[in-house]
Design an enzyme around this catalytic site. Structure first.
Site, PDB file in Angstrom:
ATOM      1  N   GLU A  26       0.828  -1.202   0.000  1.00 36.09           N
ATOM      2  CA  GLU A  26       0.000   0.000   0.000  1.00 36.09           C
ATOM      3  C   GLU A  26       0.868   1.259   0.000  1.00 36.09           C
ATOM      4  O   GLU A  26       0.599   2.206  -0.739  1.00 36.09           O
ATOM      5  CB  GLU A  26      -0.943  -0.002   1.204  1.00 36.09           C
ATOM      6  CG  GLU A  26      -2.049  -1.027   1.088  1.00 36.09           C
ATOM      7  CD  GLU A  26      -2.883  -1.159   2.339  1.00 36.09           C
ATOM      8  OE1 GLU A  26      -2.637  -0.422   3.319  1.00 36.09           O
ATOM      9  OE2 GLU A  26      -3.788  -2.009   2.355  1.00 36.09           O
ATOM     10  N   PHE A  27       1.903   1.276   0.841  1.00 37.55           N
ATOM     11  CA  PHE A  27       2.805   2.425   0.866  1.00 37.55           C
ATOM     12  C   PHE A  27       3.457   2.617  -0.502  1.00 37.55           C
ATOM     13  O   PHE A  27       3.528   3.744  -1.008  1.00 37.55           O
ATOM     14  CB  PHE A  27       3.883   2.268   1.940  1.00 37.55           C
ATOM     15  CG  PHE A  27       4.944   3.331   1.851  1.00 37.55           C
ATOM     16  CD1 PHE A  27       4.669   4.635   2.238  1.00 37.55           C
ATOM     17  CD2 PHE A  27       6.189   3.047   1.335  1.00 37.55           C
ATOM     18  CE1 PHE A  27       5.631   5.634   2.140  1.00 37.55           C
ATOM     19  CE2 PHE A  27       7.157   4.032   1.232  1.00 37.55           C
ATOM     20  CZ  PHE A  27       6.880   5.326   1.628  1.00 37.55           C
TER      21      PHE A  27
END
Length: 125
Positions: free
Chosen positions: A59-60
């Protein structure tokens, strides 16, 4: 984290996002769609987040890639029980982002997140 989510639900900026995931649908596809379409991504940087090399890292990476592609700031980091050295070890670029310390309390953290979203909306107007 649950308290933060509850606090944000009280702000109209967050009530516009429908929860439409139904049994059998792809969680990954839904998360990716949200990361692509939201105006801001609130990222709670905790020891658990920094230590997870699975979903949270993916996600990052998606948020980071989107910022590069769109040439705009999308990430709103909330620092929860982590020090700048830990953030640096995870991603030196994150230290350049003004973060919101969770030690300010849920109400103040929510207020600052809403201000970041409103600032983005004002820039687009």
């Amino acid at each position: 984290k649950a308290e933060l989510g509850d606090g944000l639900e009280n702000h109209s900026e967050f009530n516009e996002v429908p929860y439409s995931l139904v049994a059998g649908q792809s969680l990954r596809a839904s998360i990716e769609k949200g990361l692509k379409e939201c105006s801001k991504c609130v990222l709670v940087l905790s020891p658990n987040f920094l230590g997870n090399e699975g979903w949270t890292k993916a996600e990052f990476d998606s948020i980071f890639t989107r910022e590069i592609l769109e040439k705009k700031s999308v990430l709103v980091p909330v620092w929860h029980g982590v020090a700048k050295e830990e953030i640096y070890a995870y991603s030196p670029r994150l230290l350049d982002k003004v973060g919101i310390p969770s030690s300010l309390g849920v109400e103040e953290v929510c207020r600052r997140i809403v201000r970041a979203i409103q600032h983005e909306t004002e820039l687009r107007s």
